[in-house]
Design an enzyme around this catalytic site. Structure first.
Site, PDB file in Angstrom:
ATOM      1  N   HIS A 276       0.839  -1.200   0.000  1.00 29.43           N
ATOM      2  CA  HIS A 276       0.000   0.000   0.000  1.00 29.43           C
ATOM      3  C   HIS A 276       0.881   1.260   0.000  1.00 29.43           C
ATOM      4  O   HIS A 276       0.751   2.123  -0.864  1.00 29.43           O
ATOM      5  CB  HIS A 276      -0.910  -0.021   1.238  1.00 29.43           C
ATOM      6  CG  HIS A 276      -1.831   1.145   1.342  1.00 29.43           C
ATOM      7  ND1 HIS A 276      -3.154   1.077   0.997  1.00 29.43           N
ATOM      8  CD2 HIS A 276      -1.628   2.430   1.727  1.00 29.43           C
ATOM      9  CE1 HIS A 276      -3.721   2.264   1.173  1.00 29.43           C
ATOM     10  NE2 HIS A 276      -2.812   3.102   1.632  1.00 29.43           N
ATOM     11  N   GLU A 277       1.794   1.328   0.958  1.00 29.14           N
ATOM     12  CA  GLU A 277       2.639   2.532   1.052  1.00 29.14           C
ATOM     13  C   GLU A 277       3.593   2.630  -0.140  1.00 29.14           C
ATOM     14  O   GLU A 277       3.925   3.735  -0.583  1.00 29.14           O
ATOM     15  CB  GLU A 277       3.385   2.565   2.387  1.00 29.14           C
ATOM     16  CG  GLU A 277       2.484   2.591   3.628  1.00 29.14           C
ATOM     17  CD  GLU A 277       1.406   3.682   3.611  1.00 29.14           C
ATOM     18  OE1 GLU A 277       1.616   4.738   2.986  1.00 29.14           O
ATOM     19  OE2 GLU A 277       0.335   3.455   4.221  1.00 29.14           O
ATOM     20  N   HIS A 280       1.809   4.485  -2.807  1.00 28.52           N
ATOM     21  CA  HIS A 280       1.904   5.943  -2.590  1.00 28.52           C
ATOM     22  C   HIS A 280       3.297   6.435  -2.976  1.00 28.52           C
ATOM     23  O   HIS A 280       3.453   7.473  -3.619  1.00 28.52           O
ATOM     24  CB  HIS A 280       1.669   6.272  -1.111  1.00 28.52           C
ATOM     25  CG  HIS A 280       0.231   6.192  -0.661  1.00 28.52           C
ATOM     26  ND1 HIS A 280      -0.776   6.893  -1.255  1.00 28.52           N
ATOM     27  CD2 HIS A 280      -0.354   5.496   0.353  1.00 28.52           C
ATOM     28  CE1 HIS A 280      -1.936   6.648  -0.631  1.00 28.52           C
ATOM     29  NE2 HIS A 280      -1.700   5.795   0.348  1.00 28.52           N
ATOM     30  N   GLU A 306      -4.708   7.516  -3.257  1.00 25.80           N
ATOM     31  CA  GLU A 306      -5.160   6.250  -2.685  1.00 25.80           C
ATOM     32  C   GLU A 306      -5.375   5.197  -3.777  1.00 25.80           C
ATOM     33  O   GLU A 306      -5.203   4.000  -3.535  1.00 25.80           O
ATOM     34  CB  GLU A 306      -6.437   6.494  -1.869  1.00 25.80           C
ATOM     35  CG  GLU A 306      -6.779   5.417  -0.876  1.00 25.80           C
ATOM     36  CD  GLU A 306      -5.771   5.264   0.271  1.00 25.80           C
ATOM     37  OE1 GLU A 306      -4.836   6.072   0.396  1.00 25.80           O
ATOM     38  OE2 GLU A 306      -5.922   4.302   1.031  1.00 25.80           O
TER      39      GLU A 306
END
Ligand code: ZN
Length: 512
Positions: A276-277, A280, A306
């Site tokens: 997830h990170e 980003h 997101e």
């Protein structure tokens, strides 16, 4: 000294850009301090760090709103060599700077100071109310937050037919209105509720063994670093550290920081959080370097941000092909400890869906229900159609209706999120918009590159990263988020892509 390749020689534009760059650099200094606070700072550093950040925030606000900046923007708007071609980098930059300037200057400084003070007090009281599991302690603070935000929304104003929520959401998702969010969320809720009913009735749910296996944290760390660099997070231009709540922050496309977390009995969480990170981080590293810290070198919105994190976490990281590639690596890193886990156990275990009370622990399907509930409640609060005192009941009623679960108390209910206490409303829907955008972008990427997912099975992630970079990252703030979606995918945002993806994948896993 500028590293930007402006094609114009207009001296006012050059001066304005230098000024904006300096303001951005100041803001990124604040980001360095915040990163340090979350990852390295000793506990006693909290108070002096707060004072340091407050000075930076004050100076940044004064500089952003100074009439000198306004004058330079106005001069550029009157210069044909800057705005003559309205699609040129310079013209788009001026349009975005104008918008930012007008937005910063329509809030009186007294309100900015009042908001900062309320945020700190409300957050403190929220934390205590949550510890005591007692909403009534937070209620007066929520009332103050709503009053202040309604005042702030009045300062910004909103389009005819709109509502206060729209004015506040603009900070997070430019161009987004509550009516539009509702029009996208309503069909999502209907299809999602139907899917969840069928999943709950499944007689062949996947095994949970993957989520129960205990694995040493240092081996988990080496494992997720391997995944991060394989999917394209550049460690020459970024770092991965540990924090309680994983996050990503960027000081420049050449210095992007992400964090993750580890639990001995939940390697799945570390993988999901890290991917997830990384999503980003890959967005931030992929922004245009020649426009670094300027509007065309900035992320366009939280929803699009997101979408990048969810795309790597879910569409990639919870796909069968990803696990075909990852499963043997799991064995390399953890040896005998994972001997009992075959491919279907890890793939199924990574895709378990189960309605629960806590948003941050929710799976990729039910997560969206948590968001819809928060959106509906904050919208009513801002309209004046719901009193703060009635929030726990409104919360419980929706959890019963949308997720079929009973909320036992405030700590596991309406006190679980920090957002409202930070004087922030209009933020929550960006999470679900991100899920919707990610599914729609991924569908477009698959159409553009047939066989894309099959490549994941052999560790080919580069084609997807390059496609995202060219189509999304390099656009910066050129388009509004909803327009970017149409430009990239050919269609307006729709819940159909996410639901087709969830129904297809979970239908097979749960034997529906
Ligand atoms: Zn995120």
């Amino acid at each position: 000294m500028t590293t930007n390749t402006a094609t114009t020689t207009n001296p006012t534009y050059a001066r304005l850009i230098e000024r904006v760059l300096d303001d951005s650099r100041l803001a990124r200094c604040g980001a360095v301090l915040q990163w340090d606070q979350e990852t390295k700072m000793p506990p006693q550093g909290v108070e002096p760090r707060g004072a340091q950040l407050a000075v930076l925030a004050r100076v940044a606000h004064e500089r952003r709103t100074s009439s000198e900046v306004g004058d330079m923007i106005a001069a550029c708007e009157a210069a044909p060599d800057i705005v003559g071609d309205c699609d040129s980098d310079e013209a788009v930059t001026i349009q975005r700077l104008r918008k930012d300037y007008d937005r910063s200057t329509c809030i009186p400084s007294a309100l900015v100071a009042e908001e900062a003070q309320l945020a700190s007090q409300a957050q403190h009281n929220w934390a205590e109310a949550r510890r005591n599991n007692d909403f009534s302690q937070f209620q007066p603070w929520l009332e103050k937050v709503v009053t202040l935000l309604r005042h702030k929304a009045d300062c910004f104003g909103w389009a005819e037919g709109g509502e206060p929520w729209d004015a506040l959401a603009e900070d997070y998702e430019p161009g987004c209105t509550a009516a539009w969010v509702e029009s996208v969320f309503t069909p999502l809720r209907v299809r999602l509720q139907n899917l969840l009913d069928r999943i709950m009735g499944s007689s062949t749910p996947p095994s949970n063994a993957f989520n129960e296996v205990k694995l040493p944290v240092d081996a988990q760390e080496a494992f997720v670093r391997d995944i991060a660099s394989s999917i394209g997070f550049d460690f020459q231009r970024g770092r991965l550290d540990v924090s309680t709540h994983p996050f990503c922050t960027s000081f420049h496309p050449r210095d992007v920081r992400i964090t993750t977390r580890f639990h001995e009995n939940n390697v799945n969480d570390a993988i999901g959080s890290t991917m997830h990170e990384c999503g980003h981080g890959i967005y931030e590293q992929g922004l245009r370097q020649d426009q670094a810290l300027l509007p065309l070198g900035q992320a366009v919105s939280l929803g699009i941000h997101e979408s990048q994190s969810r795309l790597w976490e879910n569409q990639v990281g919870r796909s069968q092909q990803f696990w075909q590639w990852c499963h043997p690596r799991l064995k390399q890193h953890f040896g005998d400890a994972v001997n009992t886990l075959d491919l279907s156990a890890v793939y199924g275990g990574a895709n378990i869906v189960s309605p629960s009370l806590i948003r941050v622990e929710a799976d990729e399907a039910t997560y969206n229900m948590h968001i819809m509930i928060r959106f509906e409640i904050e919208r009513l609060l801002l309209k004046g159609d719901l009193a703060a005192a009635d929030v726990p009941a409104a919360w419980a009623e929706r959890y019963r209706e949308y997720l079929g679960i009973e909320v036992p108390d405030d700590a596991n209910g309406c006190l679980q999120d920090v957002h409202w206490s930070m004087v922030s409303m209009g933020y929550f829907p960006t999470y679900t918009l991100g899920n919707l955008y990610s599914a729609q972008f991924f569908d477009a990427a698959k159409r553009a590159m047939p066989g894309l997912e099959d490549g994941f099975a052999t560790g080919e992630f580069e084609p997807l990263r390059t496609w995202l970079n060219e189509n999304i990252h390099k656009q910066g703030r050129r388009h509004l988020p909803a327009d970017l979606c149409e430009v990239v995918t050919g269609s307006p945002l729709s819940a159909d892509y996410l639901m087709d993806y969830l129904e297809g994948k979970l239908g097979a896993i749960y034997g529906l």
